[in-house]
Design a protein around this motif. Structure first.
Motif, mmCIF file in Angstrom:
data_model
loop_
_atom_site.group_PDB
_atom_site.id
_atom_site.type_symbol
_atom_site.label_atom_id
_atom_site.label_comp_id
_atom_site.label_asym_id
_atom_site.label_seq_id
_atom_site.Cartn_x
_atom_site.Cartn_y
_atom_site.Cartn_z
ATOM 1 N N SER A 164 0.825 -1.201 0.000
ATOM 2 C CA SER A 164 0.000 0.000 0.000
ATOM 3 C C SER A 164 0.865 1.259 0.000
ATOM 4 O O SER A 164 0.596 2.214 -0.728
ATOM 5 N N GLU A 168 -3.747 -15.227 -5.533
ATOM 6 C CA GLU A 168 -4.851 -16.148 -5.847
ATOM 7 C C GLU A 168 -4.453 -17.615 -5.656
ATOM 8 O O GLU A 168 -5.264 -18.449 -5.255
ATOM 9 N N ARG A 172 -10.080 -13.195 -5.959
ATOM 10 C CA ARG A 172 -10.476 -12.007 -6.732
ATOM 11 C C ARG A 172 -11.991 -11.796 -6.649
ATOM 12 O O ARG A 172 -12.427 -10.673 -6.399
ATOM 13 N N ARG A 217 -12.644 -10.375 -3.204
ATOM 14 C CA ARG A 217 -12.109 -9.036 -2.993
ATOM 15 C C ARG A 217 -12.756 -8.001 -3.901
ATOM 16 O O ARG A 217 -12.902 -6.855 -3.524
ATOM 17 N N GLU A 218 -13.133 -8.427 -5.117
ATOM 18 C CA GLU A 218 -13.621 -7.456 -6.079
ATOM 19 C C GLU A 218 -15.089 -7.659 -6.446
ATOM 20 O O GLU A 218 -15.893 -6.747 -6.328
ATOM 21 N N HIS A 234 -13.054 -8.080 5.745
ATOM 22 C CA HIS A 234 -12.297 -6.824 5.841
ATOM 23 C C HIS A 234 -11.702 -6.674 7.226
ATOM 24 O O HIS A 234 -11.796 -5.622 7.855
ATOM 25 N N ARG A 253 -0.459 -5.699 -16.247
ATOM 26 C CA ARG A 253 -1.379 -4.723 -16.864
ATOM 27 C C ARG A 253 -1.374 -3.416 -16.075
ATOM 28 O O ARG A 253 -1.405 -2.334 -16.643
ATOM 29 N N ALA A 304 -0.621 0.156 -17.503
ATOM 30 C CA ALA A 304 -1.666 1.181 -17.490
ATOM 31 C C ALA A 304 -1.393 2.262 -16.447
ATOM 32 O O ALA A 304 -2.049 3.298 -16.426
ATOM 33 N N GLY A 314 -1.866 2.009 -13.266
ATOM 34 C CA GLY A 314 -2.759 1.945 -12.107
ATOM 35 C C GLY A 314 -2.308 0.896 -11.120
ATOM 36 O O GLY A 314 -1.152 0.486 -11.118
ATOM 37 N N ARG A 315 -3.231 0.466 -10.308
ATOM 38 C CA ARG A 315 -2.946 -0.648 -9.413
ATOM 39 C C ARG A 315 -4.245 -1.295 -9.004
ATOM 40 O O ARG A 315 -5.315 -0.704 -9.115
ATOM 41 N N PRO A 357 -7.046 -3.259 -6.448
ATOM 42 C CA PRO A 357 -7.616 -2.855 -5.169
ATOM 43 C C PRO A 357 -6.739 -3.315 -4.013
ATOM 44 O O PRO A 357 -6.173 -4.397 -4.047
ATOM 45 N N ARG A 358 -6.602 -2.456 -3.018
ATOM 46 C CA ARG A 358 -5.770 -2.809 -1.864
ATOM 47 C C ARG A 358 -6.518 -3.706 -0.905
ATOM 48 O O ARG A 358 -7.742 -3.774 -0.926
ATOM 49 N N GLU A 359 -5.761 -4.312 -0.035
ATOM 50 C CA GLU A 359 -6.339 -4.981 1.129
ATOM 51 C C GLU A 359 -7.065 -3.948 1.942
ATOM 52 O O GLU A 359 -6.655 -2.797 2.005
ATOM 53 N N HIS A 379 -10.560 -2.514 7.268
ATOM 54 C CA HIS A 379 -11.218 -1.393 7.944
ATOM 55 C C HIS A 379 -12.289 -1.832 8.925
ATOM 56 O O HIS A 379 -12.570 -1.133 9.885
ATOM 57 N N MET A 389 -6.929 0.148 7.353
ATOM 58 C CA MET A 389 -6.031 0.967 6.537
ATOM 59 C C MET A 389 -6.397 2.430 6.629
ATOM 60 O O MET A 389 -7.556 2.790 6.672
ATOM 61 N N ARG A 440 -15.463 -11.344 -14.276
ATOM 62 C CA ARG A 440 -14.180 -10.911 -13.718
ATOM 63 C C ARG A 440 -13.196 -12.084 -13.672
ATOM 64 O O ARG A 440 -12.051 -11.929 -14.101
ATOM 65 N N ARG A 445 -13.219 2.650 -6.885
ATOM 66 C CA ARG A 445 -11.846 2.517 -6.378
ATOM 67 C C ARG A 445 -10.850 3.024 -7.413
ATOM 68 O O ARG A 445 -9.858 3.669 -7.083
ATOM 69 N N GLY A 467 -6.405 4.829 -11.205
ATOM 70 C CA GLY A 467 -6.095 3.811 -12.221
ATOM 71 C C GLY A 467 -7.322 3.434 -13.015
ATOM 72 O O GLY A 467 -8.286 4.186 -13.086
ATOM 73 N N ARG A 468 -7.282 2.275 -13.620
ATOM 74 C CA ARG A 468 -8.465 1.763 -14.284
ATOM 75 C C ARG A 468 -8.346 0.258 -14.411
ATOM 76 O O ARG A 468 -7.259 -0.304 -14.312
ATOM 77 N N ARG A 482 -8.691 -3.538 -19.716
ATOM 78 C CA ARG A 482 -9.570 -3.247 -20.849
ATOM 79 C C ARG A 482 -10.024 -4.516 -21.529
ATOM 80 O O ARG A 482 -9.424 -5.568 -21.384
#
Lengths: 435, 435
Positions: A122, A131, A142, A145-146, A217, A326, A330, A332-333, A335-337, A340, B1, B142, B326, B332-333, B336
């Motif tokens: 982070s 994974e 994934r 988390r997503e 979380h 990727r 790109a 970016g990065r 999603p973080r852990e 919270h 976090m 995903r 996020r 980021g993104r 694609r």
């Protein structure tokens, strides 16, 4: 899509056993395809192995015995497949602090030091993906988390250790003892010479810690996970399960527990469980893994696939690698852990569970009353009782409603001391509705 | 976090039916939890509905009848739950071109104009997510797009339409006709008054196009998908399947087909299939969805869950929303779309399939020889034959090996004209090994 060609993504591989060899092969053989998916070429910058001379099949100029130096070199992504905590932990912290993304399948390290690694990632803006650490090829972390990031997960329950699932499936099929079946599993290569990590539940407990952390979380470590293995499972346990049309599985169970006053906590545990044969997890045989997820909005989900092996695990590693690469390209990065929610971890004694208890008792009037009284004293409500005559003793099976695990333990302990109880044949927790 | 508090992520919602109401509720009720996960507060900027006066339960100051204006306003993410192609296509293109991320469950739009939307997203750097478009709450797109990004997917096969699965499950259970069962499904609310989108396979074909596009990095549209619905399924088809210990499912099947010369193509199709009752998809009942994925390294995977409904679909929408938000916060993104492989789509006639053919034939010698000769002429190899006497006719069941679908069609057509064939009772494709 027309992507402009970028500078290559340079990757270091630490460890080159079964999974590492497969990852190497795919990085080299599928280079064009990976480049197209990532939007930049991939360059395998080096492979750290303990004994470079033992790997004649690998490109010799890539081999090094100095993992630390490789990590410090000009690489963008570090893939770690060595396992164990030290010295790997130091290498991965170095990589992350220097902003290099890390892909690892190291469940023991993550279950102990996941928070430290996530914090390092982070701070530097690097990615930390793992994974492969849970359920091999199955895309599970994934989605947790997503995909389910907008939902409230209430439960994650699954078969996450192939060795113990192989042994329990075989015991169920053959009626053989645990010891015989373990021998057979070892002969067939399904169990290690020292099977403790699998059969004592350490491997599954690490995975439960990772799953609970992501699902709720909340930072959960392996030592927070209540752990019981399968060494104590006897052929009579299997028979007792069969009589109820159930089977025995070693499950990792992570739950969000809501107390009467509304306060929430997390329970994470690994232990043998009787589940109905009609349950989706009951049919998962051999070395396969399956994980059942419940979320408030999504309802019930199940994920199924191969939990181990070189190629399946390499699939998970390479999926993470493509994601990290990727993000490099790109800018970016991922999603973080997030810990919270920081829910407290509920001790096992206070976790609501249900028990199946099979007893041989004296065949005379009043026995059930005496036993039922013990349940009542401990505040444990009985869901079902089955009685069966058997020569001079009677067989009594009790299935309880949910009660705090400590109350159930105390009940069993006291019942076992009753004069009318000849033998406690089997005690096991149950999950799933009776059909 | 510790995340620093950012400017709010502003979201516009287009459409507020069953799914939209659930999304609205969660955006408002779970605002704190979503903010913690995203790293910034969420602000619902407006809800576009056709008739604002019909929504007394929604916050009135958020309602507007002008979706176009809402999209053009100062919002970061547009969630679209209206459905259909026009005028939604224009609104979403506007949003994406202005750099606003889009979350949608609009399978018809994606299956037709996915490439145009993806290009708009790619050019402006916005995210385009649509997990809700296929298999409701099941995290599927995903995993295909990200988790398996380092693997080669060879096959995606699944039950992706709950209405037809409900009807076929009921026909299997009751033996009732298609017409009776459809009436019952309509009464129970499982089928629309005009059921065509479901029972003629249009809905499943859109989903197959989306799955094939992601799995094979190739742009596949709904019109590329061979489509047959379930209107033609008779009670005798169900009986024929039962005799072989099989059941009938409407499957979406997307395959990577490799020709003998090594050239690859993609087959995408939706049609009824007989599968063994032991197959994992056979047990998927009612309105549930399940999708089976095969990849070179990962092997066999299965994803199971609720395919429709307000809350399950909202789970997928909100997962996508959190991902898009996020990315806004982190700068980021997401990955694609990529259609770099650009494989040709194989016509159905050239797609290898297997047939089950059930015939009533004259009960006299030489019939099988005559019929087998027709298969031979068309180059179709027979896997199994079962014969059964039935009064003056005999029942003959043939299951073939893989052959081009056109050759199988021609074989059936020619056989149906033979004098010795009294009736073609059932013709259906089969998938899965016989147990």
């Amino acid at each position: 899509m027309s992507e402009r060609r970028e500078a290559p993504v340079r990757v270091a591989l630490l460890g080159c056993g079964t999974v590492g060899s497969e990852v190497t092969r795919r990085l080299l053989d599928d280079a064009d395809e990976l480049a197209a998916r990532i939007g930049a070429p991939v360059e395998l910058a080096g492979i750290a192995v303990r004994r470079p001379d033992k790997h004649p099949d690998l490109p010799q100029h890539l081999l090094t015995a100095d993992a630390g130096e490789l990590v410090e070199s000009d690489v963008d992504v570090v893939i770690e497949l060595i396992g164990g905590i030290d010295p790997v932990r130091g290498w991965l912290l170095t990589a992350l602090r220097k902003g290099k993304s890390v892909v690892t399948g190291n469940k023991a390290l993550l279950a102990e030091h996941g928070a430290e690694l996530a914090a390092a990632a982070s701070e530097s803006g690097a990615d930390l993906y793992y994974e492969a650490a849970v359920a091999g090829a199955i895309p599970l972390l994934r989605p947790l988390r997503e995909s389910l990031a907008g939902d409230r997960i209430t439960r994650v329950m699954g078969i996450v250790n192939g060795t113990t699932n192989f042994i329990l499936s075989a015991m169920d099929a053959t009626g053989a003892s645990y010891a015989e079946t373990l021998d057979e599993a070892t002969r067939l290569g399904y169990a290690e010479a020292d099977p403790s990590a699998d059969v004592d539940g350490y491997d599954a407990a690490s995975k439960a810690a990772i799953l609970a952390s992501l699902a709720f979380h909340t930072r959960v470590t392996a030592s927070d996970v209540h752990r019981e293995g399968i060494r104590g499972i006897s052929a009579s346990d299997i028979v007792a399960a069969k009589r109820l049309n159930r089977t025995v599985k070693l499950l990792a169970i992570c739950e969000r527990v809501v107390a009467e006053d509304g306060t929430e906590s997390v329970s994470a545990r690994v232990h043998p469980v009787m589940i109905p044969r009609s349950h989706q997890l009951a049919g998962v045989g051999g070395a396969f893994n399956a994980v059942y997820v419940e979320a408030e909005a999504a309802g019930q989900l199940m994920f199924y696939g191969q939990g181990a092996g070189g190629a399946p695990t390499a699939s998970a590693v390479l999926g993470d690698f493509v994601a990290a690469a990727r993000n490099r390209v790109a800018g970016g990065r991922g999603p973080r852990e997030s810990a919270h929610a920081a829910l407290p971890v509920r001790p096992m004694g206070q976790t609501p569970t249900r028990y199946h208890i099979s007893l041989d008792v004296a065949d005379k009037p009043g026995v059930l009353a005496q036993i039922a009284q013990v349940f009542a004293v401990h505040g444990v409500s009985i869901a079902a009782v089955r009685q069966r005559d058997k020569h001079s003793t009677a067989s009594l099976v009790v299935v309880t409603h949910l009660a705090p695990d400590a109350a159930l333990q105390a009940t069993v302990s006291e019942i076992s001391k009753l004069d009318v109880v000849r033998e406690v044949v089997s005690v096991m927790r149950v999950e799933g509705e009776d059909s």
